[in-house]
Motif scaffolding. Structure first.
Motif, PDB file in Angstrom:
ATOM      1  N   GLY A  92      11.471 -22.404 -16.920  1.00 27.50           N
ATOM      2  CA  GLY A  92      12.343 -23.256 -16.131  1.00 27.50           C
ATOM      3  C   GLY A  92      12.704 -22.582 -14.824  1.00 27.50           C
ATOM      4  O   GLY A  92      12.085 -21.592 -14.427  1.00 27.50           O
ATOM      5  N   ILE A  93      13.699 -23.138 -14.182  1.00 22.18           N
ATOM      6  CA  ILE A  93      14.111 -22.598 -12.890  1.00 22.18           C
ATOM      7  C   ILE A  93      15.577 -22.192 -12.944  1.00 22.18           C
ATOM      8  O   ILE A  93      16.355 -22.724 -13.735  1.00 22.18           O
ATOM      9  N   HIS A  94      15.898 -21.284 -12.075  1.00 24.89           N
ATOM     10  CA  HIS A  94      17.288 -20.869 -11.963  1.00 24.89           C
ATOM     11  C   HIS A  94      17.910 -21.498 -10.732  1.00 24.89           C
ATOM     12  O   HIS A  94      17.323 -21.493  -9.659  1.00 24.89           O
ATOM     13  N   LEU A  95      19.095 -22.049 -10.940  1.00 23.02           N
ATOM     14  CA  LEU A  95      19.872 -22.543  -9.814  1.00 23.02           C
ATOM     15  C   LEU A  95      21.176 -21.771  -9.825  1.00 23.02           C
ATOM     16  O   LEU A  95      21.964 -21.912 -10.763  1.00 23.02           O
ATOM     17  N   TYR A  96      21.356 -20.950  -8.821  1.00 24.64           N
ATOM     18  CA  TYR A  96      22.516 -20.058  -8.836  1.00 24.64           C
ATOM     19  C   TYR A  96      22.469 -19.229 -10.110  1.00 24.64           C
ATOM     20  O   TYR A  96      21.491 -18.564 -10.375  1.00 24.64           O
TER      21      TYR A  96
END
Ligand SMILES: [Zn+2]
Length: 64
Positions: A21-25
């Protein structure tokens, strides 16, 4: 040798542990949810749900 593959993290949207997945903040969104968010039309009722979840990522700015 991507670290995101090795470490499962809890997705803020589906609240399941995913490895990709991706990291947001400081938060994590799994690939599945990222795709759902992207493919969901803004007129779709689910879109509001995703937006609400995503908004929880941001700490409300404090104007002082
Ligand atoms: Zn997810």
């Amino acid at each position: 040798m991507d670290e995101t593959v090795k470490h499962h993290q809890t997705c803020i949207i589906c609240e399941q542990e995913k490895s990709r997945g991706i990291h947001l903040y400081t938060k994590f969104i799994c690939l599945d949810c990222e795709r759902k968010v992207i493919s969901t039309a803004t007129s779709d009722p689910n879109y509001a749900f995703y937006v609400k979840k995503l908004k929880s990522i941001h700490t409300p700015p404090l104007y002082s």
